[in-house]
Motif scaffolding. Structure first.
Motif, PDB file in Angstrom:
ATOM      1  N   THR A 272       0.830  -1.146  -0.108  1.00 58.35           N
ATOM      2  CA  THR A 272       0.119  -0.080   0.121  1.00 58.35           C
ATOM      3  C   THR A 272       0.649   1.315  -0.125  1.00 58.35           C
ATOM      4  N   GLY A 273       1.251   1.550  -1.099  1.00 58.81           N
ATOM      5  CA  GLY A 273       2.499   2.551  -1.329  1.00 58.81           C
ATOM      6  C   GLY A 273       3.736   2.102  -0.740  1.00 58.81           C
ATOM      7  N   SER A 274       4.743   2.820  -1.213  1.00 60.29           N
ATOM      8  CA  SER A 274       5.989   2.313  -0.666  1.00 60.29           C
ATOM      9  C   SER A 274       6.488   2.647   0.961  1.00 60.29           C
ATOM     10  N   GLN A 275       5.271   3.575   1.453  1.00 61.80           N
ATOM     11  CA  GLN A 275       5.346   3.675   2.695  1.00 61.80           C
ATOM     12  C   GLN A 275       5.034   2.627   3.407  1.00 61.80           C
ATOM     13  N   GLN A 276       4.394   1.479   3.077  1.00 67.96           N
ATOM     14  CA  GLN A 276       3.906   0.682   3.747  1.00 67.96           C
ATOM     15  C   GLN A 276       5.085  -0.600   3.550  1.00 67.96           C
TER      16      GLN A 276
ATOM     17  N   SER B 157      17.591  12.793   5.030  1.00 67.19           N
ATOM     18  CA  SER B 157      16.813  11.788   4.563  1.00 67.19           C
ATOM     19  C   SER B 157      15.305  11.957   4.767  1.00 67.19           C
ATOM     20  N   TYR B 158      14.618  11.127   4.064  1.00 67.25           N
ATOM     21  CA  TYR B 158      13.029  11.296   3.848  1.00 67.25           C
ATOM     22  C   TYR B 158      12.397  11.023   5.229  1.00 67.25           C
ATOM     23  N   VAL B 159      11.696  12.182   5.494  1.00 67.32           N
ATOM     24  CA  VAL B 159      10.996  12.335   6.984  1.00 67.32           C
ATOM     25  C   VAL B 159      10.254  10.987   6.997  1.00 67.32           C
TER      26      VAL B 159
ATOM     27  N   HIS C 250      16.853  12.798  -5.013  1.00 62.68           N
ATOM     28  CA  HIS C 250      16.845  12.713  -3.473  1.00 62.68           C
ATOM     29  C   HIS C 250      15.558  13.530  -2.821  1.00 62.68           C
ATOM     30  N   ASN C 251      14.901  12.900  -2.107  1.00 67.24           N
ATOM     31  CA  ASN C 251      14.011  13.926  -1.094  1.00 67.24           C
ATOM     32  C   ASN C 251      14.793  13.775   0.388  1.00 67.24           C
ATOM     33  N   PRO C 252      15.011  14.760   0.792  1.00 69.31           N
ATOM     34  CA  PRO C 252      14.998  16.319   0.326  1.00 69.31           C
ATOM     35  C   PRO C 252      15.911  17.095  -0.554  1.00 69.31           C
TER      36      PRO C 252
ATOM     37  N   GLU D 200      16.611  -0.013  -1.127  1.00 70.01           N
ATOM     38  CA  GLU D 200      16.814   1.530  -2.214  1.00 70.01           C
ATOM     39  C   GLU D 200      15.383   1.838  -2.485  1.00 70.01           C
ATOM     40  N   ASP D 201      15.151   3.065  -2.239  1.00 67.23           N
ATOM     41  CA  ASP D 201      13.948   3.607  -2.127  1.00 67.23           C
ATOM     42  C   ASP D 201      13.676   4.784  -3.432  1.00 67.23           C
ATOM     43  N   ASN D 202      12.930   4.147  -4.422  1.00 64.24           N
ATOM     44  CA  ASN D 202      13.094   4.897  -5.574  1.00 64.24           C
ATOM     45  C   ASN D 202      11.813   5.553  -6.261  1.00 64.24           C
ATOM     46  N   PRO D 203      10.945   6.372  -5.538  1.00 59.86           N
ATOM     47  CA  PRO D 203       9.723   6.738  -6.069  1.00 59.86           C
ATOM     48  C   PRO D 203       9.900   7.525  -7.177  1.00 59.86           C
ATOM     49  N   TYR D 204      10.922   8.601  -7.444  1.00 60.04           N
ATOM     50  CA  TYR D 204      10.809   9.598  -8.072  1.00 60.04           C
ATOM     51  C   TYR D 204      11.646   9.102  -9.700  1.00 60.04           C
ATOM     52  N   GLY D 205      12.440   7.895  -9.715  1.00 58.03           N
ATOM     53  CA  GLY D 205      13.194   7.538 -10.595  1.00 58.03           C
ATOM     54  C   GLY D 205      12.935   8.022 -12.083  1.00 58.03           C
TER      55      GLY D 205
ATOM     56  N   GLY E  42       9.571   0.551  -5.051  1.00 56.49           N
ATOM     57  CA  GLY E  42       9.080   1.219  -6.219  1.00 56.49           C
ATOM     58  C   GLY E  42       7.651   1.638  -5.786  1.00 56.49           C
ATOM     59  N   SER E  43       7.077   2.483  -6.552  1.00 55.63           N
ATOM     60  CA  SER E  43       5.635   3.409  -6.255  1.00 55.63           C
ATOM     61  C   SER E  43       5.094   3.881  -7.499  1.00 55.63           C
ATOM     62  N   PHE E  44       3.847   3.628  -7.667  1.00 56.05           N
ATOM     63  CA  PHE E  44       2.910   4.374  -8.596  1.00 56.05           C
ATOM     64  C   PHE E  44       2.637   5.923  -8.226  1.00 56.05           C
ATOM     65  N   SER E  45       2.893   6.354  -7.198  1.00 58.58           N
ATOM     66  CA  SER E  45       2.479   7.706  -6.541  1.00 58.58           C
ATOM     67  C   SER E  45       3.000   8.676  -7.330  1.00 58.58           C
ATOM     68  N   LYS E  46       4.141   8.609  -7.858  1.00 60.22           N
ATOM     69  CA  LYS E  46       4.821   9.909  -8.445  1.00 60.22           C
ATOM     70  C   LYS E  46       4.882   9.653 -10.324  1.00 60.22           C
ATOM     71  N   MET E  47       4.708   8.470 -10.705  1.00 55.73           N
ATOM     72  CA  MET E  47       5.040   8.301 -11.941  1.00 55.73           C
ATOM     73  C   MET E  47       3.591   8.184 -12.776  1.00 55.73           C
TER      74      MET E  47
ATOM     75  N   PHE F 115      -4.641   5.405  -5.645  1.00 58.64           N
ATOM     76  CA  PHE F 115      -4.606   3.981  -5.561  1.00 58.64           C
ATOM     77  C   PHE F 115      -3.828   3.405  -4.440  1.00 58.64           C
ATOM     78  N   ARG F 116      -2.739   4.182  -4.182  1.00 61.22           N
ATOM     79  CA  ARG F 116      -2.072   3.856  -2.870  1.00 61.22           C
ATOM     80  C   ARG F 116      -1.311   2.262  -3.322  1.00 61.22           C
ATOM     81  N   ILE F 117      -0.714   2.079  -4.463  1.00 60.58           N
ATOM     82  CA  ILE F 117       0.012   1.120  -4.712  1.00 60.58           C
ATOM     83  C   ILE F 117       1.669   1.180  -4.887  1.00 60.58           C
TER      84      ILE F 117
HETATM   85  N1  PMP Z   1       9.735   7.464  -0.098  1.00 60.07           N
HETATM   86  C1  PMP Z   1      10.021   8.670  -0.602  1.00 60.07           C
HETATM   87  C2  PMP Z   1      11.427   9.119  -0.598  1.00 60.07           C
HETATM   88  C3  PMP Z   1       9.159   9.651  -0.783  1.00 60.07           C
HETATM   89  O1  PMP Z   1       9.565  10.802  -1.034  1.00 60.07           O
HETATM   90  C4  PMP Z   1       7.528   8.960  -0.664  1.00 60.07           C
HETATM   91  C5  PMP Z   1       6.474  10.063  -0.508  1.00 60.07           C
HETATM   92  N2  PMP Z   1       6.558  11.477  -0.538  1.00 60.07           N
HETATM   93  C6  PMP Z   1       7.424   7.748  -0.142  1.00 60.07           C
HETATM   94  C7  PMP Z   1       8.614   6.856  -0.291  1.00 60.07           C
HETATM   95  C8  PMP Z   1       6.038   7.096   0.062  1.00 60.07           C
HETATM   96  O2  PMP Z   1       5.495   7.138  -1.117  1.00 60.07           O
HETATM   97  P1  PMP Z   1       4.103   6.221  -1.448  1.00 60.07           P
HETATM   98  O3  PMP Z   1       3.672   5.703  -0.165  1.00 60.07           O
HETATM   99  O4  PMP Z   1       2.985   7.278  -1.849  1.00 60.07           O
HETATM  100  O5  PMP Z   1       4.321   5.251  -2.481  1.00 60.07           O
END
Ligand code: PMP
Length: 411
Positions: free
Chosen positions: A87-91, A113-115, A167-169, A195-200, A224-229, A234-236
């Protein structure tokens, strides 16, 4: 657990008169919403019995197959059986933390690093050791030195958490030369890489550099994540993991959520198979490139003596404040000046970061970004005067009559 500095800001910065350079919300206004609505209707009417049902804990096989196709853009050659839909890469971050972290374990992470990841590591009582980075991303020598130092103290290092692309931030990207070096250090030291790659895919001019995973599939959990691409609604997201870890991820995910949303997975699978999803990625790249250019130009024009990173993709730039200014202390006055940012302190687990702000260019249109940076420059210049007069811009340390701005809890 603690509420994140970004969450606390949400209510204030969503007021329409404030230009928010704070949040990292993707700008999805260019999505073809009408045709997505039509697809959703067809999905439920034709496949509703499956879409509205529970599914596999690991995730729907058809989607996992498509995910392996998306990952070929990162140079990854994966088996769908090694993918876990989340459920998102956050999960996925939560699951990895649950599996690996015990009280006092160390997670290596970039400085900053990412908050959202820092919050998760803290929730599982992990301790973050920040490793320095520069314009080319994580510095290999700093990583080696940190590992040596922690081991000498008898600390247990569980994994390296890294965001190699846009990178975030910090807005920087790990250079191609450093990638195999970082992987080799971790392989030699028996340290797993997350390796966290939501923006790749959101590089302004190109596809991503090869993923760290592609250098050592057995030593990396790739997120990986569909959130940004595509869109976060849908939180996938997903994790690609070595086999033994993949099994644990599935068990942990089942105990948390039973199965990821079936309707969300089917909608994403349909989007990937029926739409020109890569064409949409190109639309996003162009839009974010324009916004980034607007921010870079405004910084040059209004704050020329400051330093900031120059992103090649993604959503953020990392700005170094003038000597003596504190980002957290300045924030109430920035919001009074109708502009918002995130204080650099949100992105460190050790209290650092007051000398930085994260500015995001993803959401407001270019004219607003310019206006926001102009407002920020006025606030910064006023703060500079305070620092020149009193040696600090922290109102708690200032004489009572020095400033008339409202206290932080009034904005
Ligand atoms: N990792 C990073 C670096 C992010 O910036 C974010 C969202 N801001 C996430 C993970 C989580 O994204 P999501 O759960 O929507 O996939």
């Amino acid at each position: 657990m603690r509420s994140s500095e970004i969450r606390a800001l949400f209510a204030v910065v969503s007021r329409p008169e404030v230009v928010s350079l704070a949040g990292g919300m993707p700008n999805i206004k260019d999505l073809p919403l009408d045709s997505l609505a039509e697809s959703a209707r067809t999905l439920i009417s034709r496949h509703g019995a499956q879409a509205m049902q529970y599914g596999s804990g690991q995730g729907w096989e058809d989607l996992r197959q498509r995910i392996t196709e998306v990952m070929t853009y990162d140079g990854i050659n994966a088996d769908p059986d090694d993918v876990v839909v989340t459920t998102g890469s956050q999960q996925a971050l939560d699951l990895v933390s649950e599996i690996f972290l015990e009280k006092g374990d160390v997670v290596l992470a970039e400085a900053p690093s990412y908050v959202g990841a820092l919050g998760t590591f803290r929730a599982y009582e992990g301790e973050v050791a920040h490793v320095e980075m520069d314009e080319d991303g994580l510095i290999p020598e700093a990583l080696e030195e940190m590992i040596r130092r922690l081991r000498a103290q008898g600390r247990r290092i569980k994994f390296l958490y890294t965001i190699p692309n846009f990178h975030n931030p910090a807005g920087v990207t790990l250079s191609e030369e450093r990638r195999p070096v970082i992987v080799e250090i971790c392989r030699r030291e028996h340290i797993l890489i997350v390796e966290d790659n939501p923006y790749g895919l959101l590089g302004f001019d190109s596809d991503p550099l090869p993923a760290l995973q592609s250098y050592n599939p057995e030593g990396v959990v790739y997120l990986g994540s569909f959130s940004k691409m595509f869109a976060p609604g849908f939180r996938i997201g997903w994790a690609l993991a070595p086999h033994a870890i993949r099994n644990k991820l599935v068990l942990a995910s089942e105990s948390a959520i039973l199965s990821p949303s079936m309707v969300g997975q089917m909608a994403i699978e349909q989007y990937l198979s029926d739409y020109d999803w890569y064409g949409q990625v190109k639309v996003y790249r162009q839009m974010y490139r324009e916004r980034c250019n607007a921010m870079m130009a405004a910084l040059e024009d209004f704050l020329p003596d400051l330093q900031w990173t120059t992103p090649k993709g993604g959503f953020y730039t990392w700005v170094t404040l003038p000597e003596g200014l504190d980002a957290k202390a300045m924030l109430p006055r920035a919001v009074t000046g109708l502009v918002a940012y995130v204080s650099g302190t949100a992105f460190y687990a050790d209290g650092r970061g007051g000398d930085h702000v994260r500015l995001s260019f993803c959401y407001p249109p270019p004219e607003e970004i310019r206006e926001g940076v102009l407002r920020l420059s006025r606030v910064i210049n006023a703060e500079r005067e305070l620092v020149e007069m009193f040696g600090t811009n922290d109102r708690a340390e200032l004489p009572d009559d020095a400033v008339s701005a409202p206290a932080p809890d009034q904005v």
